[in-house]
Design an enzyme around this catalytic site. Sequence first.
Site, mmCIF file in Angstrom:
data_model
loop_
_atom_site.group_PDB
_atom_site.id
_atom_site.type_symbol
_atom_site.label_atom_id
_atom_site.label_comp_id
_atom_site.label_asym_id
_atom_site.label_seq_id
_atom_site.Cartn_x
_atom_site.Cartn_y
_atom_site.Cartn_z
ATOM 1 N N LYS A 211 0.829 -1.206 0.000
ATOM 2 C CA LYS A 211 0.000 0.000 0.000
ATOM 3 C C LYS A 211 0.865 1.259 0.000
ATOM 4 O O LYS A 211 0.636 2.179 -0.779
ATOM 5 C CB LYS A 211 -0.950 -0.005 1.200
ATOM 6 C CG LYS A 211 -1.861 1.216 1.259
ATOM 7 C CD LYS A 211 -2.752 1.207 2.489
ATOM 8 C CE LYS A 211 -3.853 0.207 2.388
ATOM 9 N NZ LYS A 211 -4.855 0.352 3.478
ATOM 10 N N GLU A 217 10.110 -5.534 4.161
ATOM 11 C CA GLU A 217 10.304 -6.867 3.588
ATOM 12 C C GLU A 217 9.980 -6.863 2.096
ATOM 13 O O GLU A 217 10.739 -7.397 1.270
ATOM 14 C CB GLU A 217 9.420 -7.900 4.299
ATOM 15 C CG GLU A 217 9.718 -8.072 5.777
ATOM 16 C CD GLU A 217 8.851 -7.209 6.666
ATOM 17 O OE1 GLU A 217 8.739 -7.528 7.857
ATOM 18 O OE2 GLU A 217 8.282 -6.205 6.165
ATOM 19 N N GLY A 272 -5.497 -4.704 5.131
ATOM 20 C CA GLY A 272 -4.621 -5.622 4.416
ATOM 21 C C GLY A 272 -5.147 -7.040 4.333
ATOM 22 O O GLY A 272 -5.148 -7.657 3.264
ATOM 23 N N ARG A 273 -5.634 -7.581 5.452
ATOM 24 C CA ARG A 273 -6.087 -8.976 5.444
ATOM 25 C C ARG A 273 -7.465 -9.126 4.819
ATOM 26 O O ARG A 273 -7.970 -10.240 4.701
ATOM 27 C CB ARG A 273 -6.054 -9.544 6.862
ATOM 28 C CG ARG A 273 -6.838 -8.757 7.881
ATOM 29 C CD ARG A 273 -6.487 -9.200 9.305
ATOM 30 N NE ARG A 273 -7.071 -8.346 10.334
ATOM 31 C CZ ARG A 273 -6.565 -7.182 10.725
ATOM 32 N NH1 ARG A 273 -5.475 -6.717 10.157
ATOM 33 N NH2 ARG A 273 -7.142 -6.479 11.688
ATOM 34 N N GLU A 358 -4.925 -11.781 13.756
ATOM 35 C CA GLU A 358 -4.547 -10.371 13.633
ATOM 36 C C GLU A 358 -5.749 -9.477 13.883
ATOM 37 O O GLU A 358 -5.606 -8.338 14.334
ATOM 38 C CB GLU A 358 -3.942 -10.097 12.246
ATOM 39 C CG GLU A 358 -3.244 -8.742 12.158
ATOM 40 C CD GLU A 358 -2.425 -8.578 10.891
ATOM 41 O OE1 GLU A 358 -1.202 -8.827 10.944
ATOM 42 O OE2 GLU A 358 -3.001 -8.222 9.843
ATOM 43 N N HIS A 389 -2.820 -38.348 10.515
ATOM 44 C CA HIS A 389 -1.602 -39.100 10.816
ATOM 45 C C HIS A 389 -0.581 -38.220 11.547
ATOM 46 O O HIS A 389 0.600 -38.555 11.595
ATOM 47 C CB HIS A 389 -1.006 -39.666 9.529
ATOM 48 C CG HIS A 389 -1.895 -40.670 8.871
ATOM 49 N ND1 HIS A 389 -1.796 -42.027 9.102
ATOM 50 C CD2 HIS A 389 -2.940 -40.516 8.009
ATOM 51 C CE1 HIS A 389 -2.721 -42.666 8.404
ATOM 52 N NE2 HIS A 389 -3.419 -41.774 7.737
ATOM 53 N N LYS A 517 8.612 -4.504 14.401
ATOM 54 C CA LYS A 517 9.146 -3.878 13.192
ATOM 55 C C LYS A 517 10.009 -2.665 13.537
ATOM 56 O O LYS A 517 11.067 -2.449 12.935
ATOM 57 C CB LYS A 517 7.990 -3.476 12.267
ATOM 58 C CG LYS A 517 7.280 -4.657 11.624
ATOM 59 C CD LYS A 517 5.937 -4.274 11.042
ATOM 60 C CE LYS A 517 6.027 -3.251 9.953
ATOM 61 N NZ LYS A 517 4.708 -2.993 9.318
#
Length: 551
Positions: A211, A217, A272-273, A358, A389, A517
């Site tokens: 954005k 990152e 964002g999510r 979040e 399993h 961050k």
Amino acid sequence: MNPTTVLTHPVTPAWQALAAHHADIAEAQLRDLFKDDPQRFERFCLRAAGLTLDYSKNRITTDTVGHLLALARERGLEAARDAMFAGAHINNTEDRAVLHTALRNPAGSRVEVDGEDVMPAVLAVRKRVGDFAEAVRDGKWTGYTGEAVTDVVNIGIGGSDLGPAMACEALAAHGHPRLRMHFVSNVDGDQLARVLAKVVPARTLFIIASKTFTTIETMTNAASARAWFLAGGASEQDIARHFVAVSTNAARVAEFGIAADNMFGFWDWVGGRYSMWSAVGLPVALYVGREGFEAMLDGAHAMDRHFAEAPLEANMPVILALLGVWYRSFFNAGSQCIAPYAQALSRMPAYLQQLEMESNGKSVTRDGQPVASLTCPVVWGEPGTNGQHAFFQLLHQGTDLIPVDFIAPLKASHGLPDHHRLLLANCIAQSKALMVGKTAAEVRAELAASGMDADAAQALVPHRVFPGNRPSNTLLMPELSPRTLGTLIALYEHKVFVQGVIWDVNSFDQWGVELGKQIATRIAGELAGGPAGEHDASTLGLIAMARTSAS
């Protein structure tokens, strides 16, 4: 919140009524509930927007549902829901509207934010995304050598990665046969290096999704991808044919070398999510095409309408959310397992981890006071039948109560019907096994029938008893298609919203990601040779080791 803080239940009539009801029903056995009510499946089964939710294998009665609905109404759920759809600034800590639902509205809709109808801009960006996707898919958009794009590399993180990556994996059966989709999110250079080793510069399209175009990152990975592209023989002017941006920062995008025509924007009321429905979904549109992407939007919109219009007692997101509150806040269940019986949904648990934790992993209320009840559980899971399993041992015989959401398509996307029949059999069997368990008497009878000596059998009985009475939901869809995937995701989005209202937390900020961050930015400079700042002894020791290893 201090880890030793003891939470007190909210002192409200509906909450106290639920607490009293929980004391009465906590030890009720699902076996008995089914035995006493032959109509239990139909009584606790909902169908909406093409999905079916069987919630009959939960430790509830009609009284439980009534109490939970009373809690929802006491919390003002209906008014909060209407405020979200109306564009009110329900994200109070950032003073923003929350309108991911507007991103999947059809043409002709009107949604106002601060007096402005946002739908013309939404539809314009949607058209640009669709036009670009079709140009790439048709081979009309080519790289600097005139070759069609064969590989798409999406560089983002969080919501700019998890949603598109999950959707492209889920919809691989509907993907363009020429396109290979790659996703890079981790600042660990190993991930980017592995992707770049598989692709050719002249046939690769990079999507830089950020954005602000400042996410460390994402921009670190983007800069390395840009350098790799230029080192492969391309020129600066060729960047415009191979890099596009999903961002709101036009100046930074231009500085990177991306043409203004190749920047796809979105809005501050898109979290964002919750952003896959915007231009952040460009990788999905590229992979499944304009028609497929719009089908996903349509499926989500169908769930939006159901959530907005259905009465609470027949509202699938509301019921799913209230069941989660029931187990988290009254049974103290610390985690929630997501078990998709579809390999294509292998990234769904990770996607829901961000969406739920979040959003609702908060310890203060909307007005900044400490919460009075437990909030979001840990969300985790893996596809069935692999999980059977691995961690299903814990689900069946462990000491924790862990509710499970089983998710399965009724029809396979492949030509191996025997495989899918076995897959569905396992899904249905696991939900039954968790519910009924196996008693000591049943174990003894089973071992006796096998001819085992009575003393040997008795020694084994405790190990082979399954307590049962473990709750689960089963979500079924006709098939895994763009439309049903959109419906499924929107269901969980609205579930998260409802739980945020019940717990009185802001589901749409994420201040918890900021502190680490900020500290990482300082430490990165120190690792690069700058003077060490003021830190605790552990942090100083770790910095020293990292600096020594780099020298």
